[in-house]
Design a protein around this motif. Sequence first.
Motif: not given
Length: 132
Positions: A49, A84-87, A89, A92, A114, A116, A129, A131-132
Amino acid sequence: MTITVSTMFIPVNDPDEALTFYRDALGLEVRMDVSSDGYRWVTVGAPGQDVSIVLFQPHGGRSQAEGDALLSLVTKGSLQAAIFQADDLDTTFEKVRASGAEVLQEPTSQPWGARDCAFCDPSGNLVRIAQA
């Protein structure tokens, strides 16, 4: 016309403690580490990124009064650093929690849609953070 985010700044009290959180717990890579006049600016970012995050000490380049005021806001937890986003969650969250980071909120589905979680970085910044 296209506008993108290139760099954001997060004030930190101790760059080494901040790296333990942002590099080791979140998995961001160190892109630059610059020292000047007794202060450090450490640039990190997510692999793949182009957005850079500069972790900076509040007194660097500021008057004593300005640095003290900013540091006071940081250590009180008054500033939100980043979302942030995480694939994944849950995985992570467990990794960051295992690092010893202060958990503010376990993964939760929010009313705005969301899912998160939230942590406090070592300086007191709120980090979420999602969830993406």
